[in-house]
Design an enzyme around this catalytic site. Structure first.
Site, mmCIF file in Angstrom:
data_model
loop_
_atom_site.group_PDB
_atom_site.id
_atom_site.type_symbol
_atom_site.label_atom_id
_atom_site.label_comp_id
_atom_site.label_asym_id
_atom_site.label_seq_id
_atom_site.Cartn_x
_atom_site.Cartn_y
_atom_site.Cartn_z
ATOM 1 N N HIS A 157 0.164 -12.030 1.471
ATOM 2 C CA HIS A 157 -0.732 -11.115 0.778
ATOM 3 C C HIS A 157 -1.145 -11.650 -0.597
ATOM 4 O O HIS A 157 -0.306 -11.900 -1.449
ATOM 5 C CB HIS A 157 -0.031 -9.761 0.620
ATOM 6 C CG HIS A 157 -0.956 -8.630 0.319
ATOM 7 N ND1 HIS A 157 -0.550 -7.314 0.326
ATOM 8 C CD2 HIS A 157 -2.275 -8.596 0.012
ATOM 9 C CE1 HIS A 157 -1.565 -6.532 0.036
ATOM 10 N NE2 HIS A 157 -2.623 -7.291 -0.168
ATOM 11 N N TYR A 189 0.821 -1.207 0.000
ATOM 12 C CA TYR A 189 0.000 0.000 0.000
ATOM 13 C C TYR A 189 0.858 1.261 0.000
ATOM 14 O O TYR A 189 0.611 2.197 0.766
ATOM 15 C CB TYR A 189 -0.929 0.025 1.213
ATOM 16 C CG TYR A 189 -1.860 -1.157 1.339
ATOM 17 C CD1 TYR A 189 -2.282 -1.878 0.231
ATOM 18 C CD2 TYR A 189 -2.325 -1.551 2.592
ATOM 19 C CE1 TYR A 189 -3.131 -2.967 0.357
ATOM 20 C CE2 TYR A 189 -3.181 -2.636 2.729
ATOM 21 C CZ TYR A 189 -3.578 -3.341 1.607
ATOM 22 O OH TYR A 189 -4.418 -4.417 1.744
#
Length: 429
Positions: free
Chosen positions: A126, A58
């Site tokens: 992830h 992110y």
């Protein structure tokens, strides 16, 4: 540093509401450094929020969150042991993944530095669907080694979109290691449009011994909005088809005719229903019921496990409105009247919450009629022609510097800015 054995299951300590900080990113804000993220995190802590989710993928999110938590205010009022830090490993870019032992080691160390913390409470692999199960197993084993030998991780899990992949990996972890995953985070699989996490995911994940299943992206990566899917500097990235978008538009028009807004209904529906349906894979942590500066357990809102959800906001006004909804939902639980009174709310808020729940359920029925053929529809993740452009870390010649920030391109899942209405226009209920 020697590890201490984890004595309590994750479900005993994880708060049921998690602040997702993917919004601290250039994907949803032209310059996230211009946001009052320190004030936003401080306000969240004042509201009783005690868990924050981020990822190296992110963009600057980890560093921004770390700076927001590294203040005298936080140190003096919320000791590190009283809040959860959750991050991820493995995803580098939209088409770059590295689940190797070497990269996992470096990623964890970098996250510790960015978050300015001696340990991480929960670390996910992830978006596991983008790599092989063998690669995921290598990463999980390394995360557990770090947990057991170095003590800088407490719990280990996986995240992703396709439920068959998540369930398959969860079963394989239990079968090959004899120990289940602490958490599996699914996104966009329990929404007004897609209930597969409840109908097909929970039982499989429970059978694999998974302790907690957080539900993220309650708007389906921005699909369930009056304005439609977000289209900005990243272009028309959302994987939904034009026909699905048209069906959602019809559902939004239905909400308009009943003086409601689609995303308002969608947010409350997902938070409230998952709190109940996801309770068997939920948690007993601090529920953030609204009693300020008091470390709580959910004995104060009924005592049972509560389904865990991830919220994403960029502004204090969005946080306040989301917390208004969350607290109203808690008011409708067993002992909710006592909770409302202790928090200084109206003694009849328990009854009001139950009535609002019924109204949302009726509206959800109408929305489902308009998206009927697309109920439980899922899109491909990854695309059929996906190729991981990054090899294993040891094949790169050298590892990236732990201080190097990776650019964050178009992502899946996307950070989810709630786009909530102004109170004067349409209060959240």
């Amino acid at each position: 540093m020697a590890a201490t054995q984890t004595k309590r299951p994750l479900s005993d300590v994880l708060p049921p509401l998690i602040f997702g900080t993917a919004t601290f990113n250039f994907q949803y804000n032209k310059d996230p450094y211009e946001l009052d993220t320190t004030g936003l995190v401080q306000r969240a802590l004042e509201y009783g929020v005690r868990a924050f989710d981020t990822s190296p993928y992110y963009g600057p999110s980890e560093s921004i969150l770390g700076a927001a938590l590294d203040t005298d205010f936080v140190r003096n009022n919320v000791p590190r042991k009283d809040f959860f830090l959750i991050t991820k490993v493995g995803r580098i870019a939209s088409d770059e993944f590295d689940y190797s032992r070497e990269w996992v080691q470096q990623s964890v160390q970098r996250s510790l530095q960015r978050l300015k913390s001696p340990y991480l409470d929960l670390v996910y692999c992830h978006d596991v669907e983008f790599v092989s199960e063998e690669e995921v197993m290598e990463a999980i084993k390394e995360l557990r080694r770090i947990r057991d030998e170095e003590g800088t991780i407490k719990y280990v899990g996986i995240s992703g979109y396709p439920l068959p992949v998540l369930c398959s990996i969860a079963h394989r972890v239990l079968r090959e290691t004899g120990k289940p995953l602490d958490a599996v985070m699914s996104y966009a699989n329990f929404t007004l449009q897609n209930n597969l996490l409840a109908s097909a995911g929970i039982e499989e994940l429970k059978a694999a011994g998974v302790d907690v299943v957080p539900n993220a992206s309650v708007l389906g990566m921005g699909l369930l909005r009056r304005e439609g899917v977000p289209i900005g500097s990243m272009g028309n990235w959302h994987p939904s088809s034009d026909d699905l978008r048209a069906a959602v538009k019809r559902a939004s028009d239905f909400c308009d005719r009943h003086d409601e807004k689609l995303e308002v209904v969608a947010i409350r529906y997902a938070l409230e229903q998952w709190l109940r349906i996801g309770s068997c894979v939920g948690s007993r942590g601090d529920p953030a019921s609204g009693v300020p500066w008091q470390l709580e357990s959910n004995e104060q809102v009924g005592g049972s496990r509560l389904g865990v959800s991830v919220m994403g906001v960029s502004k204090t006004s969005e946080l306040e409105k989301t917390m208004q909804v969350w607290r109203s939902i808690l008011d409708g639980l067993e002992n909710g009247q006592e909770t409302a009174i202790r928090a200084g709310r109206w003694k009849r808020d328990h009854d009001w919450s139950l009535n609002r729940r019924k109204a949302i359920e009726i509206l959800a029925d109408g929305i489902h009629e308009h998206i009927d053929e697309y109920l439980d529809y899922t899109w491909d993740s990854p695309d059929k022609d996906f190729v991981n452009k990054r090899g294993r870390a040891e094949d790169q010649g050298q590892l990236k510097s732990a201080e190097e920030s990776w650019l964050t391109p178009a992502a899946s899942p996307q950070a989810e800015e709630l786009q909530l209405p102004d109170e004067a226009a349409l209060p959240l209920r």
